[in-house]
Design an enzyme around this catalytic site. Structure first.
Site, PDB file in Angstrom:
ATOM      1  N   ASP A  31       0.853  -1.185   0.000  1.00  0.00           N
ATOM      2  CA  ASP A  31       0.000   0.000   0.000  1.00  0.00           C
ATOM      3  C   ASP A  31       0.895   1.243   0.000  1.00  0.00           C
ATOM      4  OD1 ASP A  31      -3.206   0.547   1.029  1.00  0.00           O
ATOM      5  OD2 ASP A  31      -1.778   2.212   1.076  1.00  0.00           O
ATOM      6  N   GLN A  92     -14.489   2.760   0.559  1.00  0.00           N
ATOM      7  CA  GLN A  92     -13.738   2.323  -0.627  1.00  0.00           C
ATOM      8  C   GLN A  92     -13.303   3.526  -1.443  1.00  0.00           C
ATOM      9  OE1 GLN A  92     -15.787  -0.441  -3.237  1.00  0.00           O
ATOM     10  NE2 GLN A  92     -13.891  -0.940  -4.333  1.00  0.00           N
ATOM     11  N   HIS A  98      -9.970  -5.245  -3.653  1.00  0.00           N
ATOM     12  CA  HIS A  98      -8.668  -5.514  -3.022  1.00  0.00           C
ATOM     13  C   HIS A  98      -8.881  -5.832  -1.553  1.00  0.00           C
ATOM     14  CE1 HIS A  98      -9.554  -1.208  -2.784  1.00  0.00           C
ATOM     15  NE2 HIS A  98      -8.935  -1.203  -1.605  1.00  0.00           N
ATOM     16  N   HIS A 100      -7.011  -5.650   2.094  1.00  0.00           N
ATOM     17  CA  HIS A 100      -5.909  -5.085   2.870  1.00  0.00           C
ATOM     18  C   HIS A 100      -5.419  -6.130   3.861  1.00  0.00           C
ATOM     19  CE1 HIS A 100      -6.701  -0.658   2.101  1.00  0.00           C
ATOM     20  NE2 HIS A 100      -7.877  -1.166   1.770  1.00  0.00           N
TER      21      HIS A 100
HETATM   22  P1  AMP Z   1      -9.750   1.439  -0.060  1.00  0.00           P
HETATM   23  O1  AMP Z   1     -10.160   2.574   0.818  1.00  0.00           O
HETATM   24  O2  AMP Z   1     -10.032   0.098   0.565  1.00  0.00           O
HETATM   25  O3  AMP Z   1     -10.278   1.556  -1.466  1.00  0.00           O
HETATM   26  O4  AMP Z   1      -8.169   1.513  -0.103  1.00  0.00           O
HETATM   27  C1  AMP Z   1      -7.425   1.939  -1.188  1.00  0.00           C
HETATM   28  C2  AMP Z   1      -5.982   1.813  -0.805  1.00  0.00           C
HETATM   29  O5  AMP Z   1      -5.198   1.900  -1.974  1.00  0.00           O
HETATM   30  C3  AMP Z   1      -5.486   2.890   0.158  1.00  0.00           C
HETATM   31  O6  AMP Z   1      -4.972   2.271   1.340  1.00  0.00           O
HETATM   32  C4  AMP Z   1      -4.402   3.605  -0.630  1.00  0.00           C
HETATM   33  O7  AMP Z   1      -3.306   3.993   0.170  1.00  0.00           O
HETATM   34  C5  AMP Z   1      -4.000   2.555  -1.649  1.00  0.00           C
HETATM   35  N1  AMP Z   1      -3.470   3.081  -2.888  1.00  0.00           N
HETATM   36  C6  AMP Z   1      -4.013   4.037  -3.682  1.00  0.00           C
HETATM   37  N2  AMP Z   1      -3.234   4.238  -4.769  1.00  0.00           N
HETATM   38  C7  AMP Z   1      -2.192   3.370  -4.661  1.00  0.00           C
HETATM   39  C8  AMP Z   1      -1.051   3.087  -5.465  1.00  0.00           C
HETATM   40  N3  AMP Z   1      -0.813   3.751  -6.615  1.00  0.00           N
HETATM   41  N4  AMP Z   1      -0.189   2.133  -5.038  1.00  0.00           N
HETATM   42  C9  AMP Z   1      -0.427   1.469  -3.894  1.00  0.00           C
HETATM   43  N5  AMP Z   1      -1.476   1.695  -3.090  1.00  0.00           N
HETATM   44  C10 AMP Z   1      -2.350   2.637  -3.463  1.00  0.00           C
END
Ligand code: AMP
Length: 134
Positions: A31, A92, A98, A100
């Site tokens: 992440d 989200q 995805h 975590h």
């Molecule tokens: P969610 O709130 O479950 O959709 O989480 C999205 C996650 O994606 C967050 O923890 C972000 O930090 C992570 N994220 C967003 N863009 C990237 C990226 N380019 N590379 C890695 N993680 C990312």
């Protein structure tokens, strides 16, 4: 690949990502804004937006467990939180399914805060919900 999807971009190598594991069906990468050391996202290559599109993705669970074990061996956390956010109401931010994996360390300051209530009418709710099960 879905245009404008950052995770499809990482999967296809068009956007940089710290990939830690790849199979034919799944990619796992760090992440970009980790909650804790080793915070990793396990992502199906197939672009589905939410958990509702994952009914034939048994491999996602297999690889989630695989990655969790690798994190455990590598970083030695005392615990692990799994989180899957489906829908804006659940927080989200990226519309590509995805999971975590957030390693937890004794004394870390990660906060998962929920206000809980009493389960008053559990029997009724369980009966209602069970009628929707396939
Ligand atoms: P969610 O709130 O479950 O959709 O989480 C999205 C996650 O994606 C967050 O923890 C972000 O930090 C992570 N994220 C967003 N863009 C990237 C990226 N380019 N590379 C890695 N993680 C990312």
């Amino acid at each position: 690949m879905t245009e404008d999807c950052v995770f499809c971009g990482i999967i296809d190598g068009e956007i940089p990502g710290h990939i830690v594991h790849e199979t034919d069906e799944v990619v796992a990468f760090l992440d970009a804004e980790p909650v804790s050391k080793g915070h990793t996202l396990v992502v199906p290559r197939q672009h589905v937006e939410t958990i509702y599109g994952a009914d034939d993705m048994e491999y996602l669970w297999t690889e989630t467990v695989n990655v969790a074990n690798a994190i455990r061996t590598c970083f030695g956390p005392e615990g692990m939180n799994l989180q899957q956010n489906t829908g804006e109401a659940a927080g989200q931010e990226v519309d590509h399914l995805h999971i975590h994996l957030t390693p937890r360390y004794t004394g870390d300051e990660v906060e998962l805060s929920y206000d809980r209530s009493e389960l008053g009418n559990g029997e009724e709710l369980a009966e209602e919900l069970s009628t929707y099960m396939r």
